[in-house]
Design a protein around this motif. Sequence first.
Motif, PDB file in Angstrom:
ATOM      1  N   ARG A 139       0.835  -1.195   0.000  1.00 44.33           N
ATOM      2  CA  ARG A 139       0.000   0.000   0.000  1.00 44.33           C
ATOM      3  C   ARG A 139       0.873   1.250   0.000  1.00 44.33           C
ATOM      4  NH1 ARG A 139      -3.543  -0.891   5.147  1.00 44.33           N
ATOM      5  NH2 ARG A 139      -3.194   1.370   5.177  1.00 44.33           N
ATOM      6  N   ALA A 140       0.422   2.248  -0.732  1.00 43.42           N
ATOM      7  CA  ALA A 140       1.220   3.472  -0.872  1.00 43.42           C
ATOM      8  C   ALA A 140       1.386   4.206   0.452  1.00 43.42           C
ATOM      9  CB  ALA A 140       0.565   4.396  -1.900  1.00 43.42           C
ATOM     10  N   ASP A 141       0.385   4.059   1.346  1.00 41.17           N
ATOM     11  CA  ASP A 141       0.461   4.754   2.625  1.00 41.17           C
ATOM     12  C   ASP A 141       1.043   3.876   3.732  1.00 41.17           C
ATOM     13  OD1 ASP A 141      -1.599   2.967   2.769  1.00 41.17           O
ATOM     14  OD2 ASP A 141      -2.987   4.314   3.807  1.00 41.17           O
ATOM     15  N   ASP A 142       1.601   2.716   3.350  1.00 38.97           N
ATOM     16  CA  ASP A 142       2.129   1.790   4.353  1.00 38.97           C
ATOM     17  C   ASP A 142       3.605   1.490   4.074  1.00 38.97           C
ATOM     18  OD1 ASP A 142       1.948   0.258   6.638  1.00 38.97           O
ATOM     19  OD2 ASP A 142       1.342  -1.557   5.572  1.00 38.97           O
ATOM     20  N   THR A 143       4.358   2.567   3.871  1.00 34.90           N
ATOM     21  CA  THR A 143       5.796   2.425   3.628  1.00 34.90           C
ATOM     22  C   THR A 143       6.564   3.228   4.676  1.00 34.90           C
ATOM     23  OG1 THR A 143       5.886   4.360   2.169  1.00 34.90           O
ATOM     24  CG2 THR A 143       5.393   2.223   1.147  1.00 34.90           C
ATOM     25  N   PRO A 144       7.825   2.866   4.910  1.00 34.34           N
ATOM     26  CA  PRO A 144       8.624   3.622   5.888  1.00 34.34           C
ATOM     27  C   PRO A 144       8.738   5.109   5.545  1.00 34.34           C
ATOM     28  CG  PRO A 144       9.699   1.553   5.335  1.00 34.34           C
ATOM     29  CD  PRO A 144       8.548   1.702   4.401  1.00 34.34           C
ATOM     30  N   GLU A 145       8.802   5.440   4.257  1.00 39.87           N
ATOM     31  CA  GLU A 145       8.936   6.834   3.842  1.00 39.87           C
ATOM     32  C   GLU A 145       7.692   7.651   4.219  1.00 39.87           C
ATOM     33  OE1 GLU A 145      11.537   4.207   1.741  1.00 39.87           O
ATOM     34  OE2 GLU A 145       9.329   4.229   1.802  1.00 39.87           O
ATOM     35  N   VAL A 146       6.528   7.075   3.923  1.00 37.36           N
ATOM     36  CA  VAL A 146       5.277   7.776   4.259  1.00 37.36           C
ATOM     37  C   VAL A 146       5.117   7.896   5.772  1.00 37.36           C
ATOM     38  CG1 VAL A 146       2.756   7.658   4.158  1.00 37.36           C
ATOM     39  CG2 VAL A 146       4.119   7.097   2.134  1.00 37.36           C
ATOM     40  N   LEU A 147       5.433   6.817   6.502  1.00 38.44           N
ATOM     41  CA  LEU A 147       5.306   6.843   7.957  1.00 38.44           C
ATOM     42  C   LEU A 147       6.242   7.881   8.571  1.00 38.44           C
ATOM     43  CD1 LEU A 147       4.125   5.746  10.570  1.00 38.44           C
ATOM     44  CD2 LEU A 147       5.855   3.938  10.532  1.00 38.44           C
ATOM     45  N   THR A 148       7.448   7.999   8.012  1.00 38.94           N
ATOM     46  CA  THR A 148       8.405   8.994   8.525  1.00 38.94           C
ATOM     47  C   THR A 148       7.840  10.405   8.402  1.00 38.94           C
ATOM     48  OG1 THR A 148      10.289   7.579   7.931  1.00 38.94           O
ATOM     49  CG2 THR A 148      10.735   9.928   8.263  1.00 38.94           C
ATOM     50  N   LYS A 149       7.201  10.709   7.273  1.00 39.11           N
ATOM     51  CA  LYS A 149       6.596  12.030   7.072  1.00 39.11           C
ATOM     52  C   LYS A 149       5.423  12.254   8.033  1.00 39.11           C
ATOM     53  CE  LYS A 149       7.812  12.444   2.166  1.00 39.11           C
ATOM     54  NZ  LYS A 149       7.301  12.530   0.766  1.00 39.11           N
ATOM     55  N   ARG A 150       4.617  11.209   8.212  1.00 43.36           N
ATOM     56  CA  ARG A 150       3.458  11.335   9.104  1.00 43.36           C
ATOM     57  C   ARG A 150       3.896  11.518  10.558  1.00 43.36           C
ATOM     58  NH1 ARG A 150      -0.562   6.506   8.111  1.00 43.36           N
ATOM     59  NH2 ARG A 150      -1.889   7.796   9.447  1.00 43.36           N
ATOM     60  N   LEU A 151       4.958  10.843  10.951  1.00 46.10           N
ATOM     61  CA  LEU A 151       5.482  10.995  12.311  1.00 46.10           C
ATOM     62  C   LEU A 151       6.021  12.409  12.532  1.00 46.10           C
ATOM     63  CD1 LEU A 151       7.314   7.569  12.815  1.00 46.10           C
ATOM     64  CD2 LEU A 151       5.205   8.334  13.930  1.00 46.10           C
ATOM     65  N   ALA A 152       6.695  12.940  11.520  1.00 49.31           N
ATOM     66  CA  ALA A 152       7.227  14.303  11.627  1.00 49.31           C
ATOM     67  C   ALA A 152       6.090  15.315  11.744  1.00 49.31           C
ATOM     68  CB  ALA A 152       8.090  14.617  10.410  1.00 49.31           C
ATOM     69  N   SER A 153       5.022  15.096  10.965  1.00 48.39           N
ATOM     70  CA  SER A 153       3.858  15.981  11.038  1.00 48.39           C
ATOM     71  C   SER A 153       3.199  15.902  12.415  1.00 48.39           C
ATOM     72  CB  SER A 153       2.853  15.599   9.952  1.00 48.39           C
ATOM     73  OG  SER A 153       1.683  16.372  10.048  1.00 48.39           O
ATOM     74  N   TYR A 154       3.134  14.688  12.965  1.00 45.56           N
ATOM     75  CA  TYR A 154       2.535  14.515  14.295  1.00 45.56           C
ATOM     76  C   TYR A 154       3.337  15.278  15.345  1.00 45.56           C
ATOM     77  CZ  TYR A 154       1.120  12.301  18.658  1.00 45.56           C
ATOM     78  OH  TYR A 154       0.691  12.088  19.939  1.00 45.56           O
ATOM     79  N   ARG A 155       4.666  15.159  15.283  1.00 43.99           N
ATOM     80  CA  ARG A 155       5.510  15.840  16.271  1.00 43.99           C
ATOM     81  C   ARG A 155       5.338  17.357  16.186  1.00 43.99           C
ATOM     82  NH1 ARG A 155       9.296  11.895  14.790  1.00 43.99           N
ATOM     83  NH2 ARG A 155      10.233  13.368  13.303  1.00 43.99           N
ATOM     84  N   ASP A 156       5.260  17.872  14.973  1.00 41.42           N
ATOM     85  CA  ASP A 156       5.184  19.325  14.795  1.00 41.42           C
ATOM     86  C   ASP A 156       3.831  19.897  15.202  1.00 41.42           C
ATOM     87  OD1 ASP A 156       7.763  19.279  13.881  1.00 41.42           O
ATOM     88  OD2 ASP A 156       7.206  19.274  11.745  1.00 41.42           O
ATOM     89  N   GLN A 157       2.740  19.207  14.816  1.00 42.29           N
ATOM     90  CA  GLN A 157       1.405  19.771  14.995  1.00 42.29           C
ATOM     91  C   GLN A 157       0.677  19.248  16.227  1.00 42.29           C
ATOM     92  OE1 GLN A 157      -0.891  19.261  11.444  1.00 42.29           O
ATOM     93  NE2 GLN A 157       0.492  20.473  10.168  1.00 42.29           N
ATOM     94  N   THR A 158       0.702  17.935  16.404  1.00 42.89           N
ATOM     95  CA  THR A 158      -0.166  17.317  17.403  1.00 42.89           C
ATOM     96  C   THR A 158       0.502  17.122  18.756  1.00 42.89           C
ATOM     97  OG1 THR A 158      -1.222  16.163  15.574  1.00 42.89           O
ATOM     98  CG2 THR A 158      -1.772  15.405  17.782  1.00 42.89           C
TER      99      THR A 158
END
Length: 296
Positions: A139-158
């Motif tokens: 799945r396109a949203d189930d890769t280490p690259e996508v997860l890394t971006k989502r984790l960075a967004s979580y740290r910054d915003q949430t």
Amino acid sequence: MRLILLGPPGSGKGTQAQRLVQRHGIVQLSTGDMLRAAVAAQTPIGLKAKDIMAAGGLVPDEVVVGIIADRIEQPDAANGFILDGFPRTVPQAEALDALLKQKQMNLDAVIELRVNEGVLLERVERRAAETRARGEAVRADDTPEVLTKRLASYRDQTEPLIHYYSDHRMLATVDGMMPIEEVTEEIGRILAAVGKSGGSRAAKKASPAKRSPKASGKATPAKSAKKAAKKAPKAAAPVKKAGKKAKRAARTATKAAKAAPKKASKASKKAPKAAAKATGGTRKTSAKAPKKRAKR
């Protein structure tokens, strides 16, 4: 019961939310689902959101809050809800607080599922490798690259929300790396404790009202006046005793002052006699002395 679940992607929020829904009979409110439902229902807020999304813009906080306001008033949310995907930022949390206050509602708890991001990335990599080994597409949203971006967004915003709700003494943290069953049990213990503390706070708030004059209908000021009147003679008694003692002391001093001259005059009268007796005795003694010597 009204809850917020916080945690980065892959922390297990979805799994735990479904278990809470089944256990407590509450609804899970996803921001995305609510937006789509509002657009489909063609509500005023939904139509506004539709135009914004069609133009490729981000739906502003006030629109999302408006959709939530409509949703939590529906019958299936009467027992409570779990907010999923909202709030994401501190301004959204403040807007949610204002909304709930307006509707005279309170959040019961904010539960953070804390996880190790390195372990999450290892899980995604392992899952992707297993998927490829089976000959399936990842799945396109189930890769280490996508997860890394989502984790960075979580740290910054949430992640700042953790500090926000911690400062408001509403945050409870659970180790999301534990087995799923243990995470569920820990959340259950937290909610049970929240329920007990909420009941005790309500009892404490109610108890002063029972003691107040308005609640009992008793004339407390009149009682206080009577008690003060009864205590007044007792308080005055020591003063009266002190006055009597002072009068006695004054009388004793007056008698002593009157008696002093009399004693002095008597003493002055007795003084010459005592002197004469003393002189006569001496003369008699001196006269007898030669006679004794003569006899010898």
